[in-house]
Design a protein around this motif. Structure first.
Motif, PDB file in Angstrom:
ATOM      1  N   MET A  75     -49.431  84.306  96.424  1.00 30.15           N
ATOM      2  CA  MET A  75     -49.958  84.229  97.832  1.00 30.15           C
ATOM      3  C   MET A  75     -50.959  83.086  98.084  1.00 30.15           C
ATOM      4  SD  MET A  75     -49.480  87.470  98.279  1.00 30.15           S
ATOM      5  CE  MET A  75     -49.781  89.281  97.730  1.00 30.15           C
ATOM      6  N   SER A  76     -50.687  82.239  99.166  1.00 34.17           N
ATOM      7  CA  SER A  76     -51.442  81.336  99.590  1.00 34.17           C
ATOM      8  C   SER A  76     -52.920  81.642  99.599  1.00 34.17           C
ATOM      9  CB  SER A  76     -50.879  80.696 100.796  1.00 34.17           C
ATOM     10  OG  SER A  76     -51.514  81.366 101.851  1.00 34.17           O
ATOM     11  N   THR A  77     -53.837  80.742  99.003  1.00 31.34           N
ATOM     12  CA  THR A  77     -55.218  80.898  99.029  1.00 31.34           C
ATOM     13  C   THR A  77     -55.925  80.346  99.995  1.00 31.34           C
ATOM     14  OG1 THR A  77     -54.972  81.193  96.530  1.00 31.34           O
ATOM     15  CG2 THR A  77     -57.128  80.947  97.376  1.00 31.34           C
ATOM     16  N   PRO A  78     -56.819  80.718 100.699  1.00 29.36           N
ATOM     17  CA  PRO A  78     -57.385  80.092 101.869  1.00 29.36           C
ATOM     18  C   PRO A  78     -58.550  79.179 100.879  1.00 29.36           C
ATOM     19  CG  PRO A  78     -57.915  82.459 101.878  1.00 29.36           C
ATOM     20  CD  PRO A  78     -56.910  82.193 100.865  1.00 29.36           C
ATOM     21  N   LEU A  79     -58.241  77.906 100.889  1.00 30.70           N
ATOM     22  CA  LEU A  79     -59.429  76.792 100.511  1.00 30.70           C
ATOM     23  C   LEU A  79     -60.356  76.232 101.437  1.00 30.70           C
ATOM     24  CD1 LEU A  79     -56.662  74.777  98.298  1.00 30.70           C
ATOM     25  CD2 LEU A  79     -58.319  76.435  97.335  1.00 30.70           C
ATOM     26  N   PRO A  80     -61.408  75.826 100.968  1.00 29.71           N
ATOM     27  CA  PRO A  80     -62.619  75.379 101.479  1.00 29.71           C
ATOM     28  C   PRO A  80     -61.853  74.268 102.294  1.00 29.71           C
ATOM     29  CG  PRO A  80     -63.440  76.008  99.653  1.00 29.71           C
ATOM     30  CD  PRO A  80     -61.960  76.162  99.373  1.00 29.71           C
ATOM     31  N   GLU A  81     -62.635  73.725 103.632  1.00 31.77           N
ATOM     32  CA  GLU A  81     -62.236  72.767 104.274  1.00 31.77           C
ATOM     33  C   GLU A  81     -62.030  71.437 103.219  1.00 31.77           C
ATOM     34  OE1 GLU A  81     -61.862  73.259 107.416  1.00 31.77           O
ATOM     35  OE2 GLU A  81     -61.401  71.150 107.860  1.00 31.77           O
ATOM     36  N   GLY A  82     -61.084  70.693 103.569  1.00 28.24           N
ATOM     37  CA  GLY A  82     -60.944  69.276 102.877  1.00 28.24           C
ATOM     38  C   GLY A  82     -60.075  69.393 101.639  1.00 28.24           C
ATOM     39  N   TYR A  83     -59.704  70.641 101.106  1.00 25.80           N
ATOM     40  CA  TYR A  83     -58.974  70.623  99.929  1.00 25.80           C
ATOM     41  C   TYR A  83     -57.475  70.542 100.321  1.00 25.80           C
ATOM     42  CZ  TYR A  83     -63.000  71.810  97.144  1.00 25.80           C
ATOM     43  OH  TYR A  83     -64.270  71.691  96.183  1.00 25.80           O
ATOM     44  N   GLU A  84     -56.498  69.998  99.801  1.00 27.83           N
ATOM     45  CA  GLU A  84     -55.302  70.160 100.135  1.00 27.83           C
ATOM     46  C   GLU A  84     -54.493  70.466  98.701  1.00 27.83           C
ATOM     47  OE1 GLU A  84     -53.233  66.370 100.911  1.00 27.83           O
ATOM     48  OE2 GLU A  84     -51.313  67.173 101.269  1.00 27.83           O
ATOM     49  N   ALA A  85     -53.893  71.795  98.704  1.00 24.89           N
ATOM     50  CA  ALA A  85     -53.087  72.509  97.725  1.00 24.89           C
ATOM     51  C   ALA A  85     -51.602  71.820  97.527  1.00 24.89           C
ATOM     52  CB  ALA A  85     -52.920  73.687  97.797  1.00 24.89           C
ATOM     53  N   LEU A  86     -51.432  71.393  96.569  1.00 22.41           N
ATOM     54  CA  LEU A  86     -50.044  70.859  96.216  1.00 22.41           C
ATOM     55  C   LEU A  86     -49.325  71.725  95.514  1.00 22.41           C
ATOM     56  CD1 LEU A  86     -50.621  67.124  95.993  1.00 22.41           C
ATOM     57  CD2 LEU A  86     -49.563  68.293  97.728  1.00 22.41           C
ATOM     58  N   GLU A  87     -49.773  72.420  94.393  1.00 23.20           N
ATOM     59  CA  GLU A  87     -49.252  73.378  93.412  1.00 23.20           C
ATOM     60  C   GLU A  87     -50.317  74.391  93.057  1.00 23.20           C
ATOM     61  OE1 GLU A  87     -48.366  70.433  89.849  1.00 23.20           O
ATOM     62  OE2 GLU A  87     -48.923  69.090  91.757  1.00 23.20           O
ATOM     63  N   LYS A  88     -49.738  75.587  92.705  1.00 28.01           N
ATOM     64  CA  LYS A  88     -50.450  76.674  92.138  1.00 28.01           C
ATOM     65  C   LYS A  88     -49.908  77.221  91.148  1.00 28.01           C
ATOM     66  CE  LYS A  88     -52.854  80.596  94.439  1.00 28.01           C
ATOM     67  NZ  LYS A  88     -52.825  81.201  95.646  1.00 28.01           N
ATOM     68  N   GLU A  89     -50.678  77.529  90.096  1.00 33.61           N
ATOM     69  CA  GLU A  89     -50.296  78.153  88.824  1.00 33.61           C
ATOM     70  C   GLU A  89     -50.856  79.529  88.768  1.00 33.61           C
ATOM     71  OE1 GLU A  89     -47.914  76.504  87.281  1.00 33.61           O
ATOM     72  OE2 GLU A  89     -48.291  74.556  87.949  1.00 33.61           O
ATOM     73  N   VAL A  90     -50.120  80.594  88.603  1.00 28.11           N
ATOM     74  CA  VAL A  90     -50.926  81.822  88.373  1.00 28.11           C
ATOM     75  C   VAL A  90     -50.438  82.572  87.299  1.00 28.11           C
ATOM     76  CG1 VAL A  90     -51.103  84.175  89.374  1.00 28.11           C
ATOM     77  CG2 VAL A  90     -51.181  82.449  90.912  1.00 28.11           C
ATOM     78  N   ILE A  91     -50.953  82.921  86.308  1.00 22.05           N
ATOM     79  CA  ILE A  91     -50.702  83.344  85.155  1.00 22.05           C
ATOM     80  C   ILE A  91     -51.519  84.690  84.899  1.00 22.05           C
ATOM     81  CG2 ILE A  91     -51.857  81.771  83.759  1.00 22.05           C
ATOM     82  CD1 ILE A  91     -49.265  82.478  81.749  1.00 22.05           C
TER      83      ILE A  91
END
Ligand SMILES: [Mn+2]
Ligand SMILES: [Mn+2]
Ligand SMILES: [Zn+2]
Ligand SMILES: [Zn+2]
Lengths: 133, 133
Positions: free
Chosen positions: B107-123
């Motif tokens: 799932m895409s996680t809503p991040l606080p203002e200013g954060y740019e997500a490029l990758e996401k690891e879920v284990i």
DNA sequence: AATGAACTTGCAACATTGTTGCATTTGACA
DNA sequence: TGTCAAATGCAACAATGTTGCAAGTTCATT
């Protein structure tokens, strides 16, 4: 909260390594690595002792560990929030800083039949606000 | 799909290390570690070569890496699904096997203002169906 | 089939992360 | 202050990963 109080609260012996470790982590206010801690720590402790301290502190939910990569591991103080709900972590490719996203809850993932989830690690990598300018 | 075809498709030189690595990963059908691959691999390659092969194969989206812990890293074949959407991974505390949960989207996680997500690891760590009996 | 440039490999050395066993030291409590 | 359980330091080892450099291999071209 002082390092000594934390150790007392958890019935842990007050050793200079544990106290120093905690002091550094309290001061840092964000996850840092063994080497970063070591650079900020007055005493010079054996790595074994360091790791045994990490282990003890983690088992007592005083600190938590964030594995950014197999070659980059950080430790951070735990707090009521991080202790209670699971939270995500952010790693910035630019400044290489790690942050606890206390306010970003880890959504429960619906798993296929038969899987029992006990822990869930979420690490998001990208660019942090400071580097995003 | 054969290892050789995969290498050709990506314009990579067909070397015995790459071919062997891929053969083992195709056969394994799940994420395994360097040592596990090595045990299943006929030839005896230098670790440097191994890691350079991993890197090349990963850069070409042929394989992907799963960091279960700093001391336990696995590699698995990528497929259309894993290549297109991000997916979660599962580690079983009992049998120590790692699985790609292709059907479990991240799932895409809503991040606080200013954060740019490029990758996401879920284990996700817990008990797998086979060990849950 | 032979050539040759570019790529890959093996080796040496090093770095990070982490563990176990054992002798010695130290903290906490009586 | 003495005692003992617990913590530390040291040695050795394991898993993971990188860099530089010399030597070997691949593959397109001749
Ligand atoms: Mn955290
Ligand atoms: Mn996967
Ligand atoms: Zn940053
Ligand atoms: Zn299992």
């Amino acid at each position: 909260m002082k390092a000594i109080d934390i150790l007392n609260q958890h019935n842990l012996k007050r050793t200079s390594c544990r106290e120093g470790l905690l002091d550094v982590l309290i001061e840092a206010q964000r996850p840092i690595s063994e080497n970063q801690i070591r650079a900020l720590l007055p005493g010079n402790y054996d790595r074994t002792t360091f790791y045994r301290s990490f282990k003890t502190l983690e088992e007592n939910n005083i600190i938590h560990k964030i594995v950014v990569d197999s070659q980059f591991v950080t430790y951070a103080l735990a707090n009521e929030i991080t202790h209670r709900h699971n939270h995500a972590h952010f790693y910035c490719h630019e400044c290489h800083k790690v942050q606890c996203l206390d306010e970003v809850p880890v959504m429960s993932t619906p798993l296929p039949e038969g899987y029992e989830a006990l822990e869930k690690e979420v690490i998001i990598k990208g660019i942090c606000p400071e580097c995003h300018a």
